[in-house]
Motif scaffolding. Structure first.
Motif, PDB file in Angstrom:
ATOM      1  N   VAL A  68       0.998  -1.181   0.005  1.00  0.00           N
ATOM      2  CA  VAL A  68       0.125  -0.023   0.081  1.00  0.00           C
ATOM      3  C   VAL A  68       0.932   1.103  -0.023  1.00  0.00           C
ATOM      4  O   VAL A  68       0.641   2.142  -0.620  1.00  0.00           O
ATOM      5  CB  VAL A  68      -0.869   0.038   1.335  1.00  0.00           C
ATOM      6  CG1 VAL A  68      -1.578   1.432   1.200  1.00  0.00           C
ATOM      7  CG2 VAL A  68      -1.980  -1.198   0.994  1.00  0.00           C
ATOM      8  N   GLU A 104       2.618   1.642  -3.341  1.00  0.00           N
ATOM      9  CA  GLU A 104       1.371   1.600  -4.273  1.00  0.00           C
ATOM     10  C   GLU A 104       1.898   0.257  -5.354  1.00  0.00           C
ATOM     11  O   GLU A 104       1.926   0.650  -6.696  1.00  0.00           O
ATOM     12  CB  GLU A 104       1.829   3.002  -4.997  1.00  0.00           C
ATOM     13  CG  GLU A 104       0.894   3.786  -4.152  1.00  0.00           C
ATOM     14  CD  GLU A 104       0.875   5.223  -4.961  1.00  0.00           C
ATOM     15  OE1 GLU A 104       0.471   5.326  -5.874  1.00  0.00           O
ATOM     16  OE2 GLU A 104       0.929   6.340  -4.017  1.00  0.00           O
ATOM     17  N   ASN A 112      -4.405  -3.315  -4.596  1.00  0.00           N
ATOM     18  CA  ASN A 112      -3.702  -2.314  -4.981  1.00  0.00           C
ATOM     19  C   ASN A 112      -3.661  -1.720  -6.392  1.00  0.00           C
ATOM     20  O   ASN A 112      -2.540  -1.330  -6.743  1.00  0.00           O
ATOM     21  CB  ASN A 112      -2.239  -2.244  -4.337  1.00  0.00           C
ATOM     22  CG  ASN A 112      -2.169  -2.295  -2.898  1.00  0.00           C
ATOM     23  OD1 ASN A 112      -2.775  -1.371  -2.334  1.00  0.00           O
ATOM     24  ND2 ASN A 112      -1.065  -2.884  -2.122  1.00  0.00           N
ATOM     25  N   ASN A 164      -7.275  -3.095  -0.633  1.00  0.00           N
ATOM     26  CA  ASN A 164      -6.162  -3.838  -0.027  1.00  0.00           C
ATOM     27  C   ASN A 164      -6.624  -4.950   1.074  1.00  0.00           C
ATOM     28  O   ASN A 164      -7.854  -5.154   1.463  1.00  0.00           O
ATOM     29  CB  ASN A 164      -5.104  -3.027   0.319  1.00  0.00           C
ATOM     30  CG  ASN A 164      -5.330  -2.441   1.715  1.00  0.00           C
ATOM     31  OD1 ASN A 164      -5.414  -3.024   2.635  1.00  0.00           O
ATOM     32  ND2 ASN A 164      -5.601  -1.014   1.372  1.00  0.00           N
ATOM     33  N   LYS A 186      -8.052   1.978   6.772  1.00  0.00           N
ATOM     34  CA  LYS A 186      -6.970   2.920   6.626  1.00  0.00           C
ATOM     35  C   LYS A 186      -6.110   3.338   7.619  1.00  0.00           C
ATOM     36  O   LYS A 186      -4.821   3.445   7.769  1.00  0.00           O
ATOM     37  CB  LYS A 186      -7.467   4.246   6.026  1.00  0.00           C
ATOM     38  CG  LYS A 186      -7.292   4.205   4.288  1.00  0.00           C
ATOM     39  CD  LYS A 186      -7.324   5.642   3.952  1.00  0.00           C
ATOM     40  CE  LYS A 186      -7.352   5.464   2.386  1.00  0.00           C
ATOM     41  NZ  LYS A 186      -8.494   5.188   1.582  1.00  0.00           N
TER      42      LYS A 186
END
Lengths: 364, 77
Positions: free
Chosen positions: A137, A140, A159, A169, A244
């Motif tokens: 993550v 990327e 991703n 993800n 997140k």
């Protein structure tokens, strides 16, 4: 480009030279050269992925050979990454293979992953899976995930943005790890040998689709394959707003994250010990050693111990007559479960130890 | 309350059993409560629900005849 070697790709409708060239230009890192990693590596090597990294810190053992088809009895005790590289290079001498004999951790993951275009997760534990997910993550990087349990396996592509620009993800699916106690691995519960073969080939397929752009990759989807019913069940993933917060905010925070701790169950009052402390305890008086494996599991323990299989642990609590108890099993997960049972029943009246890594660490 | 069909994977299939299972609930939170009541072992398990093949992370209303899958994390490799 060796046109004879790749002729079946070059002749294939909608594939051809331009897509083969994309494979030859690609760099893929395969983390874990075990049940999943072997078929992934074999097919990516055969397909002509130009640079392949193999990251694995383990050595080959006899019980691996039931499903880890790159290895032979001659490879036992030797590093998987090295032995795999030797065999793969003979399959395709034209590609570059990078061997990383290491366990991927928070200190080395970012530098390792940064070089590659795509990462394949073929590991066998949650600490590695969350670590790899978070690293991908942050960097990327597309992540092709695969995991198995007994007769079922999961595959997903993380991703990578779908046509709406949405990327998911592993944490969107499971924001935080389960306790190790709740999710046993292959050493503890077994796995049918062909299953990682099937799931690994699906992972290799998704890698090839991502690189070449053919078909529709499993982006934002989780496919579960069942060996028993020979069916696939595919569900659509969506972003989980809560997830997140669990991903380290930046690379420095990532390096400072203790994934082993996050994913292992620290049971209050249970001391998790390694082989050295374990051997020391065998010299002490008034310590009771208990093997919680089912009867007949190998290797046998050649020191005085009681055998109480986890499946009958609760019924046999009264036979735990000492106040210092050392629990062990094959890989260290069932002994943790047993430790939890003792804690729940006896509270702090007994001092409980659990051998991390199980009896297998004693042999090494 | 509507009737939904359940499918479970991995360890959860062992808990729910092999027979086709239908439960009544109004929304996914209600369904989890009903599941926990019927299968207390589920309480400590980690899993996500997929309603008609769509993973849900918030409480949503269920529709009559929906299929709800219980998906646990796998770690093996």
């Amino acid at each position: 480009m060796d046109k004879e070697r790749y002729s079946r790709h070059l002749n294939l409708k909608n594939f051809g030279e331009s897509r083969q060239q994309k494979l030859l230009d690609a760099k893929v890192l395969v983390i874990g050269a075990g049940g999943l990693g072997c078929p992934v590596l074999q097919y990516l090597t055969a397909a002509g992925v130009g640079e392949i990294g193999i990251a694995d810190g383990d050595t080959v053992s006899l019980s691996n050979l039931q499903r880890q088809v790159l290895y032979t009895v001659d490879d036992i005790s030797l590093p998987k990454a090295v032995q795999a590289a030797i065999r793969l290079q003979r399959l395709n001498p034209d590609i570059v293979i990078h061997t990383h004999v290491l366990h991927v951790d928070a200190a080395n993951a970012l530098e390792l992953i940064r070089y590659y275009d795509i990462v394949v997760d073929g590991t066998d534990n949650f600490a590695s899976r969350y670590l790899i997910n978070d690293a991908c993550v942050l960097l990327e990087k597309p992540l092709v995930y695969g995991a198995v349990y007994q007769y079922e396996g999961q595959v997903a592509v993380f991703n990578v943005a779908d046509i709406l620009g949405i990327k998911t993800n592993y944490r969107d699916l499971f924001a935080t790890p389960p306790s190790a106690v709740d999710a046993p691995d292959c050493n503890d519960t077994g796995v049918i040998g062909v299953l990682p073969g099937i799931i690994g080939v699906l992972q290799a397929t998704e890698v090839i689709k991502l690189i070449t752009g053919i078909g529709k990759a499993l982006i934002n989807q989780l496919l579960t394959w069942s060996v028993v019913s020979a069916t696939a069940y595919t569900v659509q993933l969506q972003e989980n707003p809560e997830a997140k917060a669990f991903i380290p905010a930046d690379q420095a925070a990532f390096r400072a994250t203790d994934y082993d701790w996050l994913c292992s169950t620290q049971i209050t009052g249970v001391e998790q010990i390694g082989p050295i402390s374990f051997v020391q305890l065998t010299t002490e008086a008034d310590v009771l050693f208990i093997d919680v494996r089912e009867s007949g599991e190998q290797p046998e323990a050649h020191f005085p111990h009681l055998q109480i299989p986890l499946s009958r642990f609760k019924e046999n609590l009264l036979s735990i007559h000492k106040n210092k108890v050392v629990l062990f099993c094959q890989s260290g997960k069932r002994s943790l479960q047993a430790a939890q049972i003792i804690r729940d029943s006896f509270g702090e009246s007994k001092k409980v130890y659990s051998l991390t890594g199980g009896i297998l660490t004693l042999i090494e | 309350m509507v009737k939904v069909k359940l499918i479970a994977f991995g360890q959860l299939a062992e808990i729910l059993g092999d027979d086709e299972l239908n439960l009544n609930a109004a929304d996914t939170n209600g369904l989890k409560d009903a599941l926990n009541q019927r299968f207390p072992e589920l309480k400590n398990k980690k899993y996500v629900l997929a309603v008609n093949k769509q993973v849900v992370s918030i409480n949503i209303l269920l529709t009559e005849g929906a299929t709800v899958a219980l998906l646990p994390p796998f770690s093996g490799g």
